[in-house]
Design a protein around this motif. Structure first.
Motif, PDB file in Angstrom:
ATOM      1  N   GLY A 198       0.826  -1.210   0.000  1.00  0.00           N
ATOM      2  CA  GLY A 198       0.000   0.000   0.000  1.00  0.00           C
ATOM      3  C   GLY A 198       0.849   1.245   0.000  1.00  0.00           C
ATOM      4  N   GLY A 199       1.941   1.210  -0.758  1.00  0.00           N
ATOM      5  CA  GLY A 199       2.918   2.289  -0.768  1.00  0.00           C
ATOM      6  C   GLY A 199       2.325   3.670  -0.950  1.00  0.00           C
ATOM      7  N   ARG A 200       2.984   4.648  -0.379  1.00  0.00           N
ATOM      8  CA  ARG A 200       2.530   6.035  -0.418  1.00  0.00           C
ATOM      9  C   ARG A 200       3.541   6.904  -1.158  1.00  0.00           C
ATOM     10  NH1 ARG A 200      -2.014   7.748   2.903  1.00  0.00           N
ATOM     11  NH2 ARG A 200      -2.845   5.867   3.857  1.00  0.00           N
ATOM     12  N   ARG A 201       3.068   8.036  -1.586  1.00  0.00           N
ATOM     13  CA  ARG A 201       3.959   9.094  -2.075  1.00  0.00           C
ATOM     14  C   ARG A 201       4.223   9.988  -0.866  1.00  0.00           C
ATOM     15  NH1 ARG A 201       5.817  11.551  -6.611  1.00  0.00           N
ATOM     16  NH2 ARG A 201       5.921  13.839  -6.658  1.00  0.00           N
ATOM     17  N   VAL A 202       5.391   9.894  -0.326  1.00  0.00           N
ATOM     18  CA  VAL A 202       5.701  10.536   0.943  1.00  0.00           C
ATOM     19  C   VAL A 202       6.333  11.905   0.709  1.00  0.00           C
ATOM     20  CG1 VAL A 202       6.921  10.341   3.147  1.00  0.00           C
ATOM     21  CG2 VAL A 202       6.066   8.282   2.000  1.00  0.00           C
ATOM     22  N   GLU A 203       5.672  12.921   1.220  1.00  0.00           N
ATOM     23  CA  GLU A 203       6.233  14.265   1.218  1.00  0.00           C
ATOM     24  C   GLU A 203       6.946  14.459   2.553  1.00  0.00           C
ATOM     25  OE1 GLU A 203       3.106  17.029   0.474  1.00  0.00           O
ATOM     26  OE2 GLU A 203       2.850  16.419  -1.630  1.00  0.00           O
ATOM     27  N   LEU A 204       8.256  14.421   2.512  1.00  0.00           N
ATOM     28  CA  LEU A 204       9.080  14.443   3.718  1.00  0.00           C
ATOM     29  C   LEU A 204       9.563  15.855   4.026  1.00  0.00           C
ATOM     30  CD1 LEU A 204      10.756  12.978   5.961  1.00  0.00           C
ATOM     31  CD2 LEU A 204      12.562  12.714   4.231  1.00  0.00           C
ATOM     32  N   SER A 205       9.397  16.264   5.265  1.00  0.00           N
ATOM     33  CA  SER A 205       9.891  17.570   5.711  1.00  0.00           C
ATOM     34  C   SER A 205      10.448  17.425   7.112  1.00  0.00           C
ATOM     35  CB  SER A 205       8.774  18.618   5.718  1.00  0.00           C
ATOM     36  OG  SER A 205       8.165  18.728   4.459  1.00  0.00           O
ATOM     37  N   SER A 206      11.287  18.367   7.496  1.00  0.00           N
ATOM     38  CA  SER A 206      11.807  18.406   8.861  1.00  0.00           C
ATOM     39  C   SER A 206      11.853  19.838   9.357  1.00  0.00           C
ATOM     40  CB  SER A 206      13.216  17.797   8.924  1.00  0.00           C
ATOM     41  OG  SER A 206      13.765  17.942  10.227  1.00  0.00           O
ATOM     42  N   VAL A 207      11.358  20.029  10.565  1.00  0.00           N
ATOM     43  CA  VAL A 207      11.484  21.338  11.215  1.00  0.00           C
ATOM     44  C   VAL A 207      12.418  21.231  12.416  1.00  0.00           C
ATOM     45  CG1 VAL A 207       9.243  22.176  10.444  1.00  0.00           C
ATOM     46  CG2 VAL A 207       9.400  20.902  12.601  1.00  0.00           C
ATOM     47  N   ALA A 208      13.146  20.122  12.481  1.00  0.00           N
ATOM     48  CA  ALA A 208      14.052  19.884  13.596  1.00  0.00           C
ATOM     49  C   ALA A 208      15.205  20.887  13.586  1.00  0.00           C
ATOM     50  CB  ALA A 208      14.611  18.464  13.535  1.00  0.00           C
ATOM     51  N   VAL A 209      15.742  21.133  14.771  1.00  0.00           N
ATOM     52  CA  VAL A 209      16.869  22.052  14.921  1.00  0.00           C
ATOM     53  C   VAL A 209      17.925  21.373  15.789  1.00  0.00           C
ATOM     54  CG1 VAL A 209      17.628  24.301  15.782  1.00  0.00           C
ATOM     55  CG2 VAL A 209      15.360  24.076  14.735  1.00  0.00           C
ATOM     56  N   ALA A 210      19.153  21.337  15.308  1.00  0.00           N
ATOM     57  CA  ALA A 210      20.240  20.725  16.071  1.00  0.00           C
ATOM     58  C   ALA A 210      20.403  21.413  17.419  1.00  0.00           C
ATOM     59  CB  ALA A 210      21.544  20.799  15.282  1.00  0.00           C
ATOM     60  N   GLY A 211      20.611  20.619  18.447  1.00  0.00           N
ATOM     61  CA  GLY A 211      20.803  21.158  19.787  1.00  0.00           C
ATOM     62  C   GLY A 211      19.522  21.370  20.564  1.00  0.00           C
ATOM     63  N   SER A 212      18.379  21.007  19.982  1.00  0.00           N
ATOM     64  CA  SER A 212      17.102  21.279  20.633  1.00  0.00           C
ATOM     65  C   SER A 212      16.886  20.425  21.879  1.00  0.00           C
ATOM     66  CB  SER A 212      15.950  21.018  19.657  1.00  0.00           C
ATOM     67  OG  SER A 212      15.913  21.995  18.651  1.00  0.00           O
ATOM     68  N   HIS A 213      16.175  21.031  22.829  1.00  0.00           N
ATOM     69  CA  HIS A 213      15.690  20.342  24.016  1.00  0.00           C
ATOM     70  C   HIS A 213      14.177  20.209  23.905  1.00  0.00           C
ATOM     71  CE1 HIS A 213      19.450  22.402  25.175  1.00  0.00           C
ATOM     72  NE2 HIS A 213      19.669  21.341  25.933  1.00  0.00           N
ATOM     73  N   SER A 214      13.583  19.489  24.829  1.00  0.00           N
ATOM     74  CA  SER A 214      12.127  19.328  24.812  1.00  0.00           C
ATOM     75  C   SER A 214      11.408  20.669  24.898  1.00  0.00           C
ATOM     76  CB  SER A 214      11.692  18.419  25.964  1.00  0.00           C
ATOM     77  OG  SER A 214      12.240  17.124  25.810  1.00  0.00           O
ATOM     78  N   SER A 215      12.014  21.627  25.588  1.00  0.00           N
ATOM     79  CA  SER A 215      11.413  22.955  25.722  1.00  0.00           C
ATOM     80  C   SER A 215      11.349  23.700  24.399  1.00  0.00           C
ATOM     81  CB  SER A 215      12.189  23.784  26.750  1.00  0.00           C
ATOM     82  OG  SER A 215      13.548  23.922  26.359  1.00  0.00           O
ATOM     83  N   ASP A 216      12.100  23.251  23.388  1.00  0.00           N
ATOM     84  CA  ASP A 216      12.113  23.917  22.089  1.00  0.00           C
ATOM     85  C   ASP A 216      11.048  23.384  21.137  1.00  0.00           C
ATOM     86  OD1 ASP A 216      14.431  25.530  22.678  1.00  0.00           O
ATOM     87  OD2 ASP A 216      15.638  23.716  22.444  1.00  0.00           O
ATOM     88  N   LEU A 217      10.362  22.320  21.532  1.00  0.00           N
ATOM     89  CA  LEU A 217       9.395  21.707  20.628  1.00  0.00           C
ATOM     90  C   LEU A 217       8.214  22.613  20.327  1.00  0.00           C
ATOM     91  CD1 LEU A 217       9.316  18.034  21.979  1.00  0.00           C
ATOM     92  CD2 LEU A 217      10.283  18.837  19.807  1.00  0.00           C
ATOM     93  N   ASN A 218       7.891  23.492  21.246  1.00  0.00           N
ATOM     94  CA  ASN A 218       6.742  24.370  21.050  1.00  0.00           C
ATOM     95  C   ASN A 218       6.852  25.168  19.752  1.00  0.00           C
ATOM     96  OD1 ASN A 218       4.274  25.638  21.946  1.00  0.00           O
ATOM     97  ND2 ASN A 218       5.479  27.463  22.415  1.00  0.00           N
ATOM     98  N   ILE A 219       8.021  25.730  19.489  1.00  0.00           N
ATOM     99  CA  ILE A 219       8.237  26.514  18.272  1.00  0.00           C
ATOM    100  C   ILE A 219       8.193  25.612  17.048  1.00  0.00           C
ATOM    101  CG2 ILE A 219       9.900  27.944  17.030  1.00  0.00           C
ATOM    102  CD1 ILE A 219      10.887  28.967  19.724  1.00  0.00           C
TER     103      ILE A 219
END
Length: 271
Positions: free
Chosen positions: A105-126
């Motif tokens: 059931g393969g998908r066409r995956v639109e991959l994105s990342s909003v991750a930031v190096a050095g982030s802590h859990s407190s940074d997830l809000n942004i």
């Protein structure tokens, strides 16, 4: 009797001297251990680590053009961005996208990342705000915890911050899979006993994350439990800095995360 009392006093003095000697030895050992940990911490902080590659932040699409579209967004720290490799296909997100596109059931995956190096859990809000405004994920994969563990953050506080991010994503209709704090005892960047200490603290954090994510409606994947033994046994799962995963390491993580992501995709209401 006098001789007996004298003997008792002598025994008492000997015991007190032995106790003082033991206390001094223990104190010296503690001071020495603290000094060793301080030196290892300084060495770890001044060590050269892999740098983020801005090309890894570029969005990519994987899978047949006519297949149902799946918006997969990664959030979190440097591992969610893919630090340690130089191709999107080798990141954990890239490898997850390929597995989802190639699977039944393969998908066409639109991959994105909003991750930031050095982030802590407190940074997830942004990061959550960025994901919801611009990307509208069907499935969000969060990789977080390493930096919280390294700075010895309180597990419950970090877990609560993670849970808040999960709830916001779930309220927006996204399925959420969280890869919890990996096994820091398997890293080569830290010497012993610092590695052991961080590994212990990371496991505490991971357990708190599992409970918090479940309570918030997400699906936790205990990366330390599922992949830690592999990283401990195979140095090739880490990149040159002995800290971030290599392409092989990200592949191990992708396969550990895959069942939960597949289940999340299967639970989506739209095709």
């Amino acid at each position: 009797m006098a001789e007996g009392r004298a003997g008792n006093r002598a025994d008492g003095r000997a015991i007190r001297q032995l106790s003082r000697a033991a206390a001094v030895t223990a104190l010296a050992g503690a001071i020495g251990g603290m000094a060793l940990l301080a030196a290892e911490t300084l060495a770890a902080r001044t060590r050269r680590y892999a740098s983020p590659d801005m090309q890894l932040a570029i969005r990519s699409t994987v899978g047949p053009a006519k297949a149902p579209t799946l918006r997969l967004v990664l959030l979190g720290d440097s591992t969610a961005l893919g630090v340690g490799v130089d191709q999107v296909a080798d990141t954990v997100g890239g490898q997850l996208a390929a597995l989802l596109a190639e699977g039944p059931g393969g998908r066409r995956v639109e991959l994105s990342s909003v991750a930031v190096a050095g982030s802590h859990s407190s940074d997830l809000n942004i990061q959550v705000a960025r994901a919801l405004v611009g990307l509208r994920p069907d499935v969000a994969v969060i990789l977080i915890g390493t930096n919280d563990a390294v700075r010895l953050a309180r597990p419950t506080e970090s877990a609560d911050q993670l849970a808040a991010a999960v709830r916001r994503l779930r309220d927006a209709g996204a399925a959420v899979v969280v890869g919890t704090c990996p096994d820091l005892g398997g890293t080569r960047a830290f010497a012993q006993p610092l590695r052991q200490l961080l590994g212990w603290h990371g496991r505490r954090l991971g357990r708190a994350q599992v409970e918090a994510v479940r309570a918030a409606g997400g699906v936790p994947v205990d990366l330390a439990e599922r992949t830690g033994p592999v990283f401990r046994a195979d140095a090739g799962t880490l990149c040159h800095d002995g800290f971030h995963p290599s392409a092989d390491g990200y592949r191990v993580w992708a396969h550990a995360l895959l069942p939960a992501v597949v289940a999340a995709v299967g639970g989506l209401r739209h095709p």
